[in-house]
Structure formats: C-alpha cells, structure tokens
Design an enzyme around this catalytic site. Structure first.
Site, PDB file in Angstrom:
ATOM      1  N   ARG A  25       0.835  -1.208   0.000  1.00 15.62           N
ATOM      2  CA  ARG A  25       0.000   0.000   0.000  1.00 15.62           C
ATOM      3  C   ARG A  25       0.868   1.255   0.000  1.00 15.62           C
ATOM      4  O   ARG A  25       1.880   1.318   0.707  1.00 15.62           O
ATOM      5  CB  ARG A  25      -0.955  -0.012   1.195  1.00 15.62           C
ATOM      6  CG  ARG A  25      -2.031  -1.066   1.028  1.00 15.62           C
ATOM      7  CD  ARG A  25      -3.058  -1.094   2.156  1.00 15.62           C
ATOM      8  NE  ARG A  25      -3.994  -2.186   1.901  1.00 15.62           N
ATOM      9  CZ  ARG A  25      -3.745  -3.471   2.175  1.00 15.62           C
ATOM     10  NH1 ARG A  25      -2.609  -3.810   2.760  1.00 15.62           N
ATOM     11  NH2 ARG A  25      -4.623  -4.412   1.880  1.00 15.62           N
TER      12      ARG A  25
ATOM     13  N   ILE B  90       2.074   4.800   0.975  1.00 15.61           N
ATOM     14  CA  ILE B  90       2.087   5.450   2.291  1.00 15.61           C
ATOM     15  C   ILE B  90       1.282   6.746   2.295  1.00 15.61           C
ATOM     16  O   ILE B  90       0.843   7.212   3.351  1.00 15.61           O
ATOM     17  CB  ILE B  90       3.551   5.707   2.727  1.00 15.61           C
ATOM     18  CG1 ILE B  90       3.667   5.839   4.227  1.00 15.61           C
ATOM     19  CG2 ILE B  90       4.146   6.904   2.001  1.00 15.61           C
ATOM     20  CD1 ILE B  90       5.102   5.779   4.735  1.00 15.61           C
TER      21      ILE B  90
ATOM     22  N   ASN C  30       4.970   6.517 -13.389  1.00 15.81           N
ATOM     23  CA  ASN C  30       5.711   7.729 -13.723  1.00 15.81           C
ATOM     24  C   ASN C  30       7.164   7.388 -14.027  1.00 15.81           C
ATOM     25  O   ASN C  30       7.787   6.585 -13.328  1.00 15.81           O
ATOM     26  CB  ASN C  30       5.652   8.712 -12.547  1.00 15.81           C
ATOM     27  CG  ASN C  30       4.239   9.186 -12.291  1.00 15.81           C
ATOM     28  OD1 ASN C  30       3.522   9.559 -13.222  1.00 15.81           O
ATOM     29  ND2 ASN C  30       3.815   9.164 -11.039  1.00 15.81           N
TER      30      ASN C  30
ATOM     31  N   GLU D  59       9.256  10.113  -8.331  1.00 16.33           N
ATOM     32  CA  GLU D  59       9.944  10.409  -7.065  1.00 16.33           C
ATOM     33  C   GLU D  59      10.899   9.287  -6.670  1.00 16.33           C
ATOM     34  O   GLU D  59      11.952   9.560  -6.077  1.00 16.33           O
ATOM     35  CB  GLU D  59       8.915  10.598  -5.942  1.00 16.33           C
ATOM     36  CG  GLU D  59       8.058  11.834  -6.096  1.00 16.33           C
ATOM     37  CD  GLU D  59       6.949  11.880  -5.062  1.00 16.33           C
ATOM     38  OE1 GLU D  59       6.995  11.118  -4.075  1.00 16.33           O
ATOM     39  OE2 GLU D  59       6.019  12.688  -5.263  1.00 16.33           O
TER      40      GLU D  59
ATOM     41  N   HIS E 223       7.631   1.344 -10.431  1.00 11.43           N
ATOM     42  CA  HIS E 223       6.416   1.017  -9.681  1.00 11.43           C
ATOM     43  C   HIS E 223       5.215   1.382 -10.520  1.00 11.43           C
ATOM     44  O   HIS E 223       5.177   2.436 -11.144  1.00 11.43           O
ATOM     45  CB  HIS E 223       6.369   1.736  -8.328  1.00 11.43           C
ATOM     46  CG  HIS E 223       6.692   3.191  -8.366  1.00 11.43           C
ATOM     47  ND1 HIS E 223       7.964   3.676  -8.575  1.00 11.43           N
ATOM     48  CD2 HIS E 223       5.900   4.286  -8.244  1.00 11.43           C
ATOM     49  CE1 HIS E 223       7.957   4.989  -8.560  1.00 11.43           C
ATOM     50  NE2 HIS E 223       6.712   5.394  -8.379  1.00 11.43           N
TER      51      HIS E 223
HETATM   52  P1  AMP Z   1       6.118   8.395  -7.963  1.00 10.91           P
HETATM   53  O1  AMP Z   1       5.904   9.870  -7.846  1.00 10.91           O
HETATM   54  O2  AMP Z   1       5.338   7.790  -9.099  1.00 10.91           O
HETATM   55  O3  AMP Z   1       7.587   8.042  -7.977  1.00 10.91           O
HETATM   56  O4  AMP Z   1       5.458   7.756  -6.676  1.00 10.91           O
HETATM   57  C1  AMP Z   1       6.159   7.358  -5.538  1.00 10.91           C
HETATM   58  C2  AMP Z   1       5.119   6.879  -4.550  1.00 10.91           C
HETATM   59  O5  AMP Z   1       5.789   6.191  -3.523  1.00 10.91           O
HETATM   60  C3  AMP Z   1       4.303   7.992  -3.900  1.00 10.91           C
HETATM   61  O6  AMP Z   1       2.928   7.792  -4.177  1.00 10.91           O
HETATM   62  C4  AMP Z   1       4.639   7.861  -2.414  1.00 10.91           C
HETATM   63  O7  AMP Z   1       3.536   8.128  -1.572  1.00 10.91           O
HETATM   64  C5  AMP Z   1       5.061   6.396  -2.331  1.00 10.91           C
HETATM   65  N1  AMP Z   1       5.947   6.080  -1.213  1.00 10.91           N
HETATM   66  C6  AMP Z   1       7.084   6.720  -0.853  1.00 10.91           C
HETATM   67  N2  AMP Z   1       7.639   6.120   0.214  1.00 10.91           N
HETATM   68  C7  AMP Z   1       6.837   5.063   0.509  1.00 10.91           C
HETATM   69  C8  AMP Z   1       6.872   4.038   1.512  1.00 10.91           C
HETATM   70  N3  AMP Z   1       7.841   3.981   2.445  1.00 10.91           N
HETATM   71  N4  AMP Z   1       5.878   3.120   1.529  1.00 10.91           N
HETATM   72  C9  AMP Z   1       4.903   3.162   0.616  1.00 10.91           C
HETATM   73  N5  AMP Z   1       4.805   4.096  -0.359  1.00 10.91           N
HETATM   74  C10 AMP Z   1       5.763   5.036  -0.400  1.00 10.91           C
END
Ligand code: AMP
Length: 128
Positions: free
Chosen positions: A34, A36, A97, A105, A110
């Site tokens: 899930r 975060i 992305n 990010e 993912h």
């Molecule tokens: P992106 O902008 O597509 O790289 O999305 C990165 C996603 O990773 C974001 O939706 C964050 O909320 C999620 N994220 C970052 N750190 C964690 C974590 N420790 N556990 C779960 N999701 C995370």
C-alpha cells in the site's frame, strides 16, 4: 545512456526489509504494497524485485519470467482489490511515472493501482 540503478532508493530499502511495508501480495519476482500517502481510497504500488528504474527499462531488459510474474501480479492485485470492471468492479487506474516530466519520485519501477472513487480525467490540463 543506460540506466544506472540507485540501490539506496526507498523501494530498494523496502525490498531488503530495511523499512516497513504494508504488503498486499508478494511473489518470486514482484511485491505489491500500500502507498504510504494514498491518492484514492485504494492505492497499491506494484514493483519488480529486480533493479529496474522505469517501465521502459523493465520492458526492454527484464527476463520473460520477471515480465510474466510482474504482469500477473498486477492482475492478481486488481482481483484482490475487487475493482475489475469485467467482474462487476467499479474500475481502477494504473499508472507509472518515469523521469522528470512525469515527476517520478522513486527511481525503482512502480505501477500505481488507484481505485475506490471516480478518478477524473487522465491528466491535468496543460499549463502552457
Ligand atoms: P512516484 O511519484 O510515481 O515516484 O510515486 C512514488 C510513490 O511512492 C508515492 O505515491 C509515495 O507516496 C510512495 N511512497 C514513498 N515512500 C513510501 C513508503 N515507504 N511506503 C509506501 N509508499 C511510499
């Protein structure tokens, strides 16, 4: 330029068990957990266990076994979430992305699976 994988990224740390995760499904080559900071009532991330930065990196360089496992895991998670339109679910959105323009990010591939409310248009209107 070939992709360079940063093994200090947060999903690499999740895969090594260095930080906690809320697991939905784990297979030989993939992990679903899930998000975060959920952007919808249901928001699951699916990652390959291998060191792939983006979807194109994975699609071009992963083994057939990894690709099949990853694709099936995404399908299995949709099934677990009960969102499959073909099974009476209300639908979902997958997105991945890649790079700066898409505001990636975390530099480990993912796929986001978002569901649980109407998700609106695919993209925000252009600002230019
Ligand atoms: P992106 O902008 O597509 O790289 O999305 C990165 C996603 O990773 C974001 O939706 C964050 O909320 C999620 N994220 C970052 N750190 C964690 C974590 N420790 N556990 C779960 N999701 C995370």
């Amino acid at each position: 330029m070939p992709y360079a994988y940063d093994d200090q990224n947060i999903f690499a740390k999740i895969l090594r068990g260095e930080i906690p995760k809320d697991t939905v499904l784990e297979t030989e080559h993939s992990l679903a957990f899930r998000d975060i900071n959920p952007q919808a009532p249901a928001h699951v991330l699916v990652i390959p266990k291998g060191p792939y930065v983006t979807f194109d990196h994975f699609a071009l360089e992963a083994s057939v076994e990894e690709i099949v496992d990853y694709t099936r895991t995404i399908g299995a998670v949709c099934k677990m979430m009960g969102v499959q339109p073909g099974e009476g679910g209300a639908g979902y959105r997958t997105l991945s992305n890649a790079g700066d323009d898409a505001v990636q990010e975390v530099p480990h591939l993912h796929v986001h699976i978002l569901a649980g409310r109407p998700l609106g248009p695919m993209l925000l209107p252009a600002r230019n």
